[in-house]
Design a protein around this motif. Structure first.
Motif, PDB file in Angstrom:
ATOM      1  N   LEU A 371      41.635 -94.056  10.565  1.00 56.88           N
ATOM      2  CA  LEU A 371      41.618 -94.026   8.686  1.00 56.88           C
ATOM      3  C   LEU A 371      41.636 -93.034   8.730  1.00 56.88           C
ATOM      4  CD1 LEU A 371      39.005 -96.939   8.585  1.00 56.88           C
ATOM      5  CD2 LEU A 371      41.367 -97.127   9.004  1.00 56.88           C
ATOM      6  N   PHE A 372      40.429 -92.000   8.580  1.00 58.29           N
ATOM      7  CA  PHE A 372      40.930 -90.432   8.408  1.00 58.29           C
ATOM      8  C   PHE A 372      39.811 -89.735   9.069  1.00 58.29           C
ATOM      9  CE2 PHE A 372      36.836 -92.782   6.675  1.00 58.29           C
ATOM     10  CZ  PHE A 372      35.968 -91.504   6.659  1.00 58.29           C
ATOM     11  N   GLY A 373      40.395 -88.058   8.747  1.00 57.84           N
ATOM     12  CA  GLY A 373      39.564 -86.996   9.470  1.00 57.84           C
ATOM     13  C   GLY A 373      39.611 -86.316   9.691  1.00 57.84           C
ATOM     14  N   GLU A 374      39.110 -84.657  10.412  1.00 51.55           N
ATOM     15  CA  GLU A 374      39.754 -83.588  10.056  1.00 51.55           C
ATOM     16  C   GLU A 374      39.182 -82.817  11.004  1.00 51.55           C
ATOM     17  OE1 GLU A 374      41.206 -81.210   9.396  1.00 51.55           O
ATOM     18  OE2 GLU A 374      40.627 -81.476   6.485  1.00 51.55           O
ATOM     19  N   ASN A 375      39.484 -81.485  11.266  1.00 50.07           N
ATOM     20  CA  ASN A 375      39.140 -80.415  12.369  1.00 50.07           C
ATOM     21  C   ASN A 375      38.780 -79.412  12.073  1.00 50.07           C
ATOM     22  OD1 ASN A 375      41.180 -78.614  12.328  1.00 50.07           O
ATOM     23  ND2 ASN A 375      42.036 -80.940  12.860  1.00 50.07           N
ATOM     24  N   THR A 376      38.141 -78.534  11.887  1.00 50.76           N
ATOM     25  CA  THR A 376      38.196 -76.767  11.027  1.00 50.76           C
ATOM     26  C   THR A 376      38.683 -76.325  11.819  1.00 50.76           C
ATOM     27  OG1 THR A 376      36.727 -76.242  13.351  1.00 50.76           O
ATOM     28  CG2 THR A 376      34.953 -77.628  12.277  1.00 50.76           C
ATOM     29  N   PHE A 377      40.000 -76.032  11.910  1.00 48.71           N
ATOM     30  CA  PHE A 377      41.459 -75.306  12.629  1.00 48.71           C
ATOM     31  C   PHE A 377      41.586 -74.693  11.382  1.00 48.71           C
ATOM     32  CE2 PHE A 377      45.054 -72.822  13.503  1.00 48.71           C
ATOM     33  CZ  PHE A 377      44.658 -72.406  15.032  1.00 48.71           C
ATOM     34  N   ASP A 378      42.262 -75.805  10.765  1.00 43.94           N
ATOM     35  CA  ASP A 378      42.592 -74.967   9.066  1.00 43.94           C
ATOM     36  C   ASP A 378      42.315 -74.177   8.064  1.00 43.94           C
ATOM     37  OD1 ASP A 378      44.750 -75.958  10.033  1.00 43.94           O
ATOM     38  OD2 ASP A 378      44.653 -77.816   8.772  1.00 43.94           O
ATOM     39  N   ALA A 379      40.607 -74.608   7.855  1.00 39.79           N
ATOM     40  CA  ALA A 379      39.157 -73.804   7.582  1.00 39.79           C
ATOM     41  C   ALA A 379      38.462 -72.635   8.059  1.00 39.79           C
ATOM     42  CB  ALA A 379      38.585 -74.912   6.743  1.00 39.79           C
ATOM     43  N   ALA A 380      38.423 -72.787   9.004  1.00 32.95           N
ATOM     44  CA  ALA A 380      37.661 -71.975   9.746  1.00 32.95           C
ATOM     45  C   ALA A 380      39.120 -70.940  11.097  1.00 32.95           C
ATOM     46  CB  ALA A 380      36.263 -72.089  10.534  1.00 32.95           C
ATOM     47  N   GLY A 381      40.288 -70.891  11.567  1.00 32.39           N
ATOM     48  CA  GLY A 381      40.595 -70.431  11.981  1.00 32.39           C
ATOM     49  C   GLY A 381      40.183 -69.874  13.947  1.00 32.39           C
ATOM     50  N   ALA A 382      41.144 -69.214  14.150  1.00 33.07           N
ATOM     51  CA  ALA A 382      39.883 -69.179  15.617  1.00 33.07           C
ATOM     52  C   ALA A 382      38.639 -67.841  15.404  1.00 33.07           C
ATOM     53  CB  ALA A 382      41.396 -67.830  16.090  1.00 33.07           C
ATOM     54  N   VAL A 383      37.738 -68.700  15.817  1.00 29.50           N
ATOM     55  CA  VAL A 383      36.676 -67.975  15.528  1.00 29.50           C
ATOM     56  C   VAL A 383      35.600 -67.998  17.741  1.00 29.50           C
ATOM     57  CG1 VAL A 383      34.798 -67.920  14.828  1.00 29.50           C
ATOM     58  CG2 VAL A 383      36.623 -68.455  13.191  1.00 29.50           C
ATOM     59  N   PRO A 384      36.233 -66.944  17.773  1.00 28.96           N
ATOM     60  CA  PRO A 384      35.613 -66.887  19.593  1.00 28.96           C
ATOM     61  C   PRO A 384      34.202 -67.064  19.648  1.00 28.96           C
ATOM     62  CG  PRO A 384      36.178 -65.141  19.093  1.00 28.96           C
ATOM     63  CD  PRO A 384      36.469 -65.297  18.034  1.00 28.96           C
ATOM     64  N   ALA A 385      34.027 -67.999  20.911  1.00 26.30           N
ATOM     65  CA  ALA A 385      32.586 -68.138  21.101  1.00 26.30           C
ATOM     66  C   ALA A 385      32.368 -68.115  22.839  1.00 26.30           C
ATOM     67  CB  ALA A 385      32.237 -70.103  21.153  1.00 26.30           C
ATOM     68  N   ALA A 386      30.693 -67.104  22.360  1.00 24.07           N
ATOM     69  CA  ALA A 386      30.984 -66.833  24.211  1.00 24.07           C
ATOM     70  C   ALA A 386      30.390 -68.002  24.507  1.00 24.07           C
ATOM     71  CB  ALA A 386      30.133 -65.412  23.753  1.00 24.07           C
ATOM     72  N   SER A 387      29.892 -67.328  25.935  1.00 23.00           N
ATOM     73  CA  SER A 387      29.794 -68.791  26.791  1.00 23.00           C
ATOM     74  C   SER A 387      27.862 -68.816  26.441  1.00 23.00           C
ATOM     75  CB  SER A 387      28.837 -68.415  28.821  1.00 23.00           C
ATOM     76  OG  SER A 387      28.566 -69.599  29.449  1.00 23.00           O
ATOM     77  N   GLY A 388      27.385 -70.346  26.300  1.00 30.21           N
ATOM     78  CA  GLY A 388      26.068 -70.035  25.555  1.00 30.21           C
ATOM     79  C   GLY A 388      25.136 -69.827  24.450  1.00 30.21           C
ATOM     80  N   GLN A 389      26.322 -69.159  23.324  1.00 25.50           N
ATOM     81  CA  GLN A 389      26.495 -70.229  22.018  1.00 25.50           C
ATOM     82  C   GLN A 389      26.994 -71.209  21.729  1.00 25.50           C
ATOM     83  OE1 GLN A 389      29.452 -66.832  20.566  1.00 25.50           O
ATOM     84  NE2 GLN A 389      27.744 -65.386  19.598  1.00 25.50           N
ATOM     85  N   SER A 390      26.236 -71.245  20.449  1.00 30.65           N
ATOM     86  CA  SER A 390      25.886 -72.775  19.510  1.00 30.65           C
ATOM     87  C   SER A 390      26.643 -72.421  19.004  1.00 30.65           C
ATOM     88  CB  SER A 390      24.521 -73.355  19.300  1.00 30.65           C
ATOM     89  OG  SER A 390      24.731 -73.695  18.606  1.00 30.65           O
ATOM     90  N   ILE A 391      27.797 -73.650  18.284  1.00 34.22           N
ATOM     91  CA  ILE A 391      28.677 -73.799  17.752  1.00 34.22           C
ATOM     92  C   ILE A 391      28.555 -74.635  16.978  1.00 34.22           C
ATOM     93  CG2 ILE A 391      31.326 -74.184  17.185  1.00 34.22           C
ATOM     94  CD1 ILE A 391      31.475 -73.720  20.019  1.00 34.22           C
TER      95      ILE A 391
END
Length: 457
Positions: A371-391
């Motif tokens: 029915l509807f949905g969204e994701n974070t890519f368009d708003a946030a772009g590429a934001v790297p995360a290291a192992s163990g980090q919370s997102i």
């Protein structure tokens, strides 16, 4: 599951007398002879006969390809069966045998009722004939007399909506016009069984919706056998499904379970064997609904965090740990009013470096339609995360005016871009949504209107 076990399981599911079945397939196999060179076909037609006359061992100038192996399934009258699988799995071969355009190498097929089939686009049409001539020819193939086609002709032309092209040769038609005419013919053939093989994929949105409306009406009494790579369409139309893989039955049963397993397999193939996707969540605990007594009873939307009971898959390189719904002040409630602003908060942990993590959600109805949905890519772009980090992802939006019923929210975390990515954790039914309203529903998703008025002078 082994191929033998899969075939045994499918065969054991055949129940009831044959007169209760529209389509009944038992131990069906199909072998094709593949020739490496044109002259090998000539040799095969002559040399074995000569060798038999001379009492010599027969030579073989082809290799065997088993497109289907020991297939058994049953479609009850009035039932709907979806057939899914990758290219080359045997889907089209199975349908052609059921329709009688191919003969099986072994096994039996029993069909009870008039069949109308839409297989390869334009199959059954003569490209040199006009649309009018092809309507009469196809009608005859479907068992209609000329008088019966005469009575249906105007309705067929109106359904196809191809205008003056009806008097032009079929070879001048676009693929969309082929589909329009072919579907129009089978829609007016008074068939008891419809067999459709991926043909709707070439239609425009308006005509595809028209076809879907016809199919829903047909399914009230008729039997549908539907082949598609679009698992959403299979979920939408079919109560059961069969998954073919290299000519054998991998799974056969409930459409939701089969399509979920097929999606996991496709994702595993996409990520490769270096990352192993595992099935997660098997607890079917029923949620206890908590409803706020202060809600407007007109449209009440209740949420339940079902993440601990969610099914899905994971690569173990990232994990979704929580999904929550709050109001604009960060207050957690179980229920809201349709049109109210809410915040969806999804938290995950990276267990391996992620170059561009994406968190998204998708709300589906009980039939699995998105029915509807969204994701974070368009708003946030590429934001790297290291192992163990919370997102943490936050989505703030207004609740749509959904109709009465139960809905679910799928959430996922991936790495990459919307076009090219690897899904690391996917959870079906992470949030369960129940909508209760006294207002009649209009469409799948409604919107809150600022003003609606009517004036009579």
């Amino acid at each position: 599951m082994s191929s033998d076990a899969a075939s045994r399981d499918a065969s054991s599911s055949l129940v009831g007398p044959s007169d209760a079945s529209a389509i009944r397939v038992a131990n069906l196999s199909k072998c094709f002879q593949i020739y490496g060179r044109p002259e090998d076909r000539l040799k095969q037609s002559i040399l074995p006969r000569v060798q038999r006359l001379l009492g010599r061992p027969e030579s073989r100038h082809y290799r065997e390809f088993w497109a289907l192996h020991d297939i058994s399934l049953d479609v009850r009258k009035g039932g709907t069966l979806g057939v899914i699988g990758r290219n080359g799995s045997g889907k089209s071969t199975l349908l052609q045998i059921i329709c009688g355009t191919l003969t099986p190498t072994s096994g039996t097929v029993e069909v009870n009722g008039r069949v109308a089939a839409l297989l390869e686009l334009g199959s059954g049409f003569n490209p040199e004939f006009t649309g009018r001539e092809n309507i009469y020819m196809s009608g005859a193939v479907l068992g209609l007399s000329r008088e019966e086609v005469d009575a249906r002709y105007d309705d067929i032309v109106a359904f196809a909506e191809i205008g003056d092209f009806i008097e032009q040769p079929i070879k001048t038609y676009s693929s969309g016009m082929y589909l329009r005419l072919a579907f129009a013919v089978i829609a007016h053939a008074d068939a008891e069984i419809l067999v459709i093989d991926e043909a709707l994929a070439v239609g425009d949105a308006v005509f595809t919706q028209k076809c879907m409306r016809f199919l829903r009406t047909f399914m009230r009494n008729g039997t549908l056998l539907f082949v598609s790579h679009d698992v959403g369409s299979v979920l939408n139309l079919c109560e059961s499904a069969v998954w073919l893989d290299k000519g054998i039955i991998r799974m056969y049963g409930n459409a939701r379970e089969i399509t979920d397993a097929y999606n996991r397999e496709c994702m595993q193939i996409a990520v490769g064997e270096s990352i192993r996707i595992e099935t997660v969540g098997v607890d079917k605990t029923n949620p206890e609904w908590v409803v706020s007594p202060t809600l407007d009873p007109a449209v009440q939307v209740s949420f339940f965090d079902n993440i601990v009971n969610s099914e899905g898959w994971t690569t173990n390189l990232a994990k979704l740990v929580s999904v929550g719904i709050t109001d604009g002040n960060g207050q957690v409630y179980a229920s809201f009013v349709g049109g109210e602003h809410i915040e969806l908060k999804v938290t995950a942990i990276a267990y391996s470096p992620l170059h561009s993590p994406i968190i998204g959600f998708l709300v589906k109805d009980r039939l699995g339609q998105a029915l509807f949905g969204e994701n974070t890519f368009d708003a946030a772009g590429a934001v790297p995360a290291a192992s163990g980090q919370s997102i943490t992802a936050r989505f703030v939006f207004s609740l749509p005016m959904l109709s009465n019923g139960d809905y679910t929210m799928t959430v996922a975390i991936a790495d990459g871009t919307p076009e090219v990515h690897v899904q690391h954790h996917w959870l079906h039914d992470a949030i369960v949504i129940r909508v209760s309203t006294k207002r009649p529903g209009h469409g799948l998703v409604g919107i809150p209107f600022k003003k609606v008025s009517l004036k009579v002078d």
